[in-house]
Design an enzyme around this catalytic site. Structure first.
Site, PDB file in Angstrom:
ATOM      1  N   HIS A 158      48.638 101.877  -0.660  1.00 20.22           N
ATOM      2  CA  HIS A 158      47.724 102.210   0.456  1.00 20.22           C
ATOM      3  C   HIS A 158      46.392 102.753  -0.063  1.00 20.22           C
ATOM      4  CE1 HIS A 158      51.435 102.065   2.944  1.00 20.22           C
ATOM      5  NE2 HIS A 158      51.956 102.728   1.937  1.00 20.22           N
ATOM      6  N   SER A 279      19.041  94.536  -9.380  1.00 16.43           N
ATOM      7  CA  SER A 279      18.518  94.453  -8.021  1.00 16.43           C
ATOM      8  C   SER A 279      17.009  94.289  -8.093  1.00 16.43           C
ATOM      9  CB  SER A 279      18.880  95.724  -7.254  1.00 16.43           C
ATOM     10  OG  SER A 279      17.949  95.960  -6.218  1.00 16.43           O
ATOM     11  N   LYS A 285      20.179  99.607 -10.461  1.00 14.93           N
ATOM     12  CA  LYS A 285      21.405  98.881 -10.122  1.00 14.93           C
ATOM     13  C   LYS A 285      21.934  97.976 -11.234  1.00 14.93           C
ATOM     14  CE  LYS A 285      23.401  98.817  -6.770  1.00 14.93           C
ATOM     15  NZ  LYS A 285      23.189  98.106  -5.497  1.00 14.93           N
ATOM     16  N   GLU A 292      32.075  89.367  -7.532  1.00 17.98           N
ATOM     17  CA  GLU A 292      31.891  89.183  -6.083  1.00 17.98           C
ATOM     18  C   GLU A 292      31.844  87.704  -5.709  1.00 17.98           C
ATOM     19  OE1 GLU A 292      29.347  93.020  -4.646  1.00 17.98           O
ATOM     20  OE2 GLU A 292      28.360  91.660  -6.014  1.00 17.98           O
TER      21      GLU A 292
END
Ligand code: ARG
Length: 488
Positions: A158, A279, A285, A292
């Site tokens: 969980h 970025s 970044k 992804e």
């Protein structure tokens, strides 16, 4: 001006250009060109052996087809873009090269069995490649497992701290998933190992063909058993796409973890600069874009499977042109899986692991609570009761900002008299890990066994791919021998 279609005799006028463009599958099935010629070579050699075609015609066709393969290898085979599909394009080319005798090639077969055969041969190759690529990834993960048998981290359920595990154990969980993904491709290949060639349009043929011969020549175990099934079924394609989907899904799940682990909140890993992106606005970044995109591309792979299954759902027997729509998604999904596996392998083998962040996290969240309950069980307390006692200990600790191992023996005794000073031996997370020595558990002994089993499985698959590839290449070599007067 479009070439005359293979079927133009029946028609008074030529088809509309836009209709031809709409029905053409050339942009997708050009990838089948090599397999198409191989299928034709097997077919024509069989026609010769069965005396369905005069030897001199068969030899001429064989030589023409072999020249086409050479042209392909040298990048000189220009596919006529006005052809309806790759099967027509090859036949036109052949006839252009050797004259009207090329028209004899289509004796006793149809594009319906031809395309089913070509696609199986194509899938066989890319599925074997997928196995190799998935195993490349598995090997990169195995290296991490080997290096991190002693790296303790939180195991989650969980998304909450559950019990301590090692990074090795965690990686092995992904490795065994991938191992089954690779095995699954072999299972599917086993069912695909029958050759549809010679089923013709749908009902078989009146010529005395030898389907066993062509099946063997193309590296299949046997011919398919029913001609209508052969030209109309694509369960083999769906299955290959399910295998691809499952592998994509498993990689996506791994990527999801890598993305979370590389966040500032976790800081468990840092991906290498060369496999991350920045970025355009936020100078600080470093984004895990590859992970992804792998997660993102999984959608298209699963979508391809669904698209084919829905296409198949309402089709009556036997061949329907809808079936032409199988190739694009099938080819895409297999190539996405191979690409993703190779990229992900690079990402994981170059990322840095922060043992400190992992072990610091493993200290939090009363991750050793189950061990305390198990300890009470060894003192004769029923597990259910022990669970309750430890729950109270945890509540007490939360209210005082302590960890279980911070409690004094006196404090412990308030919860249970059975707790002795030996409790401090079982509470450190390393001890928790080592005691989980059940088969498949997270102890180092168990992890070592898992590493051996996983590595052996990769090696066995590697061997199997090599054997199957040799078998296929042996077939191509035999088919590409200039005619010798021998049947094959
Ligand atoms: N291009 C077709 C396909 O991909 C094969 C040709 C069969 N065409 C036909 N009209 N029977 O399925």
């Amino acid at each position: 001006m479009a070439k005359q279609a293979l079927w133009s005799g029946r028609f008074e006028t030529e088809a509309d250009e836009s209709a031809l463009r709409f029905t053409s599958s050339l942009d997708v099935d050009s990838a089948l060109a090599f397999y198409d010629v191989m299928g034709s070579l097997a077919h024509v050699r069989m026609l010769k052996k069965q005396k369905i075609m005069p030897a001199k015609d068969a030899d001429k066709i064989t030589d023409g087809l072999i020249s086409i393969v050479s042209m392909m290898e040298n990048g000189e085979f220009e596919i006529d873009g006005t052809s309806e599909d790759i099967h027509s394009a090859v036949e036109f080319k052949l006839t252009e090269m050797i004259g009207p005798v090329g028209g004899k090639l289509h004796t006793g077969r149809s594009r319906n069995d031809q395309v089913a055969t070509d696609l199986r041969m194509y899938l066989r190759d890319v599925m074997l490649e997928a196995v190799i690529d998935i195993d490349t990834l598995a090997m990169s993960l195995l290296k991490i497992a080997e290096d991190h048998g002693g790296t303790v981290m939180p195991g989650f359920t969980h998304m909450q701290h559950a019990q301590p595990v090692t990074l090795a154990q965690h990686m092995l969980a992904h490795i065994f998933r991938l191992s089954r993904d690779a095995d699954r491709f072999f299972d599917a290949l086993g069912r695909m190992d029958r050759c549809p060639l010679g089923s013709a349009a749908l009902a078989g043929t009146t010529y005395p063909i030898d389907r066993k011969m062509t099946a063997k020549a193309l590296g299949f175990k046997a011919p398919t058993q029913n001609s209508m099934d052969s030209v109309s079924s694509r369960d083999n394609v769906s299955e290959a796409m399910f295998c691809a989907s499952m592998a994509a899904l498993d990689m996506s799940s791994l990527c999801e973890e890598l993305i979370i682990w590389s966040s500032q909140e976790f800081g468990f890993i840092e991906m290498d600069d060369v496999f991350t992106t920045g970025s355009s606005i936020m100078p600080q970044k470093k984004n895990p874009d590859i992970a992804e995109l792998i997660r993102g591309r999984t959608g298209a792979v699963v979508g391809g499977l669904v698209s084919l299954m829905v296409t198949m759902k309402g089709l009556p027997l036997s061949y329907n042109r809808d079936l032409q729509e199988d190739k694009g998604p099938a080819m895409d999904s297999l190539s996405v899986v191979s690409d993703c596996a190779n990229m992900l392998s690079k990402v994981v083998s170059t990322m840095k692991v922060s043992k400190d962040a992992m072990s610091a996290a493993a200290e939090k969240g009363f991750i050793n609570a189950t061990d305390l309950a198990d300890y009470l069980v060894t003192k004769g307390i029923p597990f259910r009761e022990a669970h309750g006692i430890v729950g109270e200990c945890v509540r007490y600790c939360i209210s005082r900002g302590k960890k279980l191992e911070d409690l004094t023996l006196k404090e412990f005794k308030k919860f249970s008299d059975s707790i002795g000073s030996d409790v401090y031996e079982i509470l450190p997370v390393k001890a928790c890990v080592e005691r989980r020595n059940s088969y498949g558990g997270t102890s180092s002994a168990s992890v070592d066994t898992q590493i051996t089993e996983a590595a052996n499985a990769v090696m066995e698959r590697d061997d199997r791919v090599r054997r199957e590839t040799q078998l296929i290449e042996g077939c191509w070599d035999r088919l590409l021998e200039r005619h010798t007067g021998q049947p094959m």
